[in-house]
Design a protein around this motif. Structure first.
Motif, PDB file in Angstrom:
ATOM      1  N   MET A   1     -21.857  21.886 -12.121  1.00  0.00           N
ATOM      2  CA  MET A   1     -21.653  20.461 -11.966  1.00  0.00           C
ATOM      3  C   MET A   1     -22.718  19.855 -11.054  1.00  0.00           C
ATOM      4  O   MET A   1     -23.220  18.784 -11.336  1.00  0.00           O
ATOM      5  N   GLU A   2     -23.008  20.576  -9.951  1.00  0.00           N
ATOM      6  CA  GLU A   2     -24.012  20.093  -9.013  1.00  0.00           C
ATOM      7  C   GLU A   2     -25.393  20.051  -9.664  1.00  0.00           C
ATOM      8  O   GLU A   2     -26.195  19.157  -9.379  1.00  0.00           O
ATOM      9  N   GLU A   3     -25.641  21.020 -10.541  1.00  0.00           N
ATOM     10  CA  GLU A   3     -26.924  21.066 -11.241  1.00  0.00           C
ATOM     11  C   GLU A   3     -27.066  19.869 -12.193  1.00  0.00           C
ATOM     12  O   GLU A   3     -28.122  19.254 -12.278  1.00  0.00           O
ATOM     13  N   PHE A   4     -25.982  19.536 -12.869  1.00  0.00           N
ATOM     14  CA  PHE A   4     -25.981  18.387 -13.780  1.00  0.00           C
ATOM     15  C   PHE A   4     -26.267  17.087 -13.011  1.00  0.00           C
ATOM     16  O   PHE A   4     -27.071  16.263 -13.433  1.00  0.00           O
ATOM     17  N   ILE A   5     -25.601  16.914 -11.874  1.00  0.00           N
ATOM     18  CA  ILE A   5     -25.791  15.716 -11.045  1.00  0.00           C
ATOM     19  C   ILE A   5     -27.224  15.658 -10.529  1.00  0.00           C
ATOM     20  O   ILE A   5     -27.852  14.602 -10.526  1.00  0.00           O
ATOM     21  N   ALA A   6     -27.764  16.807 -10.121  1.00  0.00           N
ATOM     22  CA  ALA A   6     -29.138  16.848  -9.613  1.00  0.00           C
ATOM     23  C   ALA A   6     -30.141  16.515 -10.713  1.00  0.00           C
ATOM     24  O   ALA A   6     -31.132  15.799 -10.466  1.00  0.00           O
ATOM     25  N   ASP A   7     -29.892  16.996 -11.930  1.00  0.00           N
ATOM     26  CA  ASP A   7     -30.806  16.744 -13.044  1.00  0.00           C
ATOM     27  C   ASP A   7     -30.764  15.294 -13.526  1.00  0.00           C
ATOM     28  O   ASP A   7     -31.764  14.761 -14.002  1.00  0.00           O
ATOM     29  N   HIS A   8     -29.619  14.659 -13.418  1.00  0.00           N
ATOM     30  CA  HIS A   8     -29.440  13.303 -13.970  1.00  0.00           C
ATOM     31  C   HIS A   8     -29.212  12.249 -12.892  1.00  0.00           C
ATOM     32  O   HIS A   8     -28.646  11.181 -13.162  1.00  0.00           O
ATOM     33  N   LYS A   9     -29.675  12.536 -11.695  1.00  0.00           N
ATOM     34  CA  LYS A   9     -29.455  11.625 -10.574  1.00  0.00           C
ATOM     35  C   LYS A   9     -30.063  10.241 -10.829  1.00  0.00           C
ATOM     36  O   LYS A   9     -29.412   9.217 -10.621  1.00  0.00           O
TER      37      LYS A   9
END
Length: 188
Positions: A1-9
């Motif tokens: 989830m954190e990776e998704f947020i970081a990628d689509h910030k």
């Protein structure tokens, strides 16, 4: 989830900014339409119709902008949009009179000098009757998105398209407030 947020910030931030901008524009345009409606003494139904048009346009712009923010492939989007616009173009060409009447309805809302209850004469040769000039005079009963409801002296209700109201000459004979005022009497 954190990776998704970081990628689509960045796209999430732009989406949030777009959302706030659309809400702000909706509030501004709605208040402008309500003020114009109140100052011009328009029927609240007409004002709500214009607000609905504003919401449709803003929603469409938001969807288009969100597609670009989300990073959709422009080549695929171009094929999709060209197909959709081809179908919409054929449909709108077939229904051109409906589209022109809606557009005329919006123009009439913001710049039409006549209101419900006014007595008017439309300078249209199909309506004009040289044998009976009383037939030429109509009272505006209602103003809809597509047409006007006009009442003839005989009590008939006539629907007249908004686009023709903008194309033909319209003469204001009296306003609903003029009828309440008595004519001054001449001194002999």
């Amino acid at each position: 989830m954190e990776e998704f947020i970081a990628d689509h910030k960045s796209s999430m931030l732009f989406s949030l900014i777009l959302f706030i901008l659309i809400i702000t524009l909706k509030i501004i345009f709605t208040s402008i339409a309500r003020k114009v409606g109140k100052l011009s003494d328009f029927n609240p139904v007409r004002t709500n119709l214009i607000i609905k048009y504003i919401n449709i346009v803003l929603t469409t712009l938001a969807i288009i902008t969100l597609t670009f923010i989300s990073g959709v492939n422009y080549k695929d989007l171009g094929v999709l949009l060209s197909s959709v616009f081809a179908v919409i173009g054929v449909a709108l060409f077939a229904q051109w009179s409906i589209l022109s009447n809606i557009t005329a309805g919006v123009i009439i809302f913001f710049s039409f000098p006549f209101k419900i209850g006014n007595t008017i004469r439309i300078m249209d040769k199909e309506i004009l009757d040289p044998d009976n000039p009383e037939r030429e005079v109509f009272v505006i009963e209602d103003i809809k998105a597509f047409h006007l409801h006009l009442r003839s002296p005989k009590g008939e209700i006539i629907t007249y398209p908004n686009s023709l109201v903008l194309q033909k000459g319209v003469v204001l004979i009296s306003t609903y407030k003029d009828e309440e005022i008595e004519e001054p009497k001449e001194n002999s």
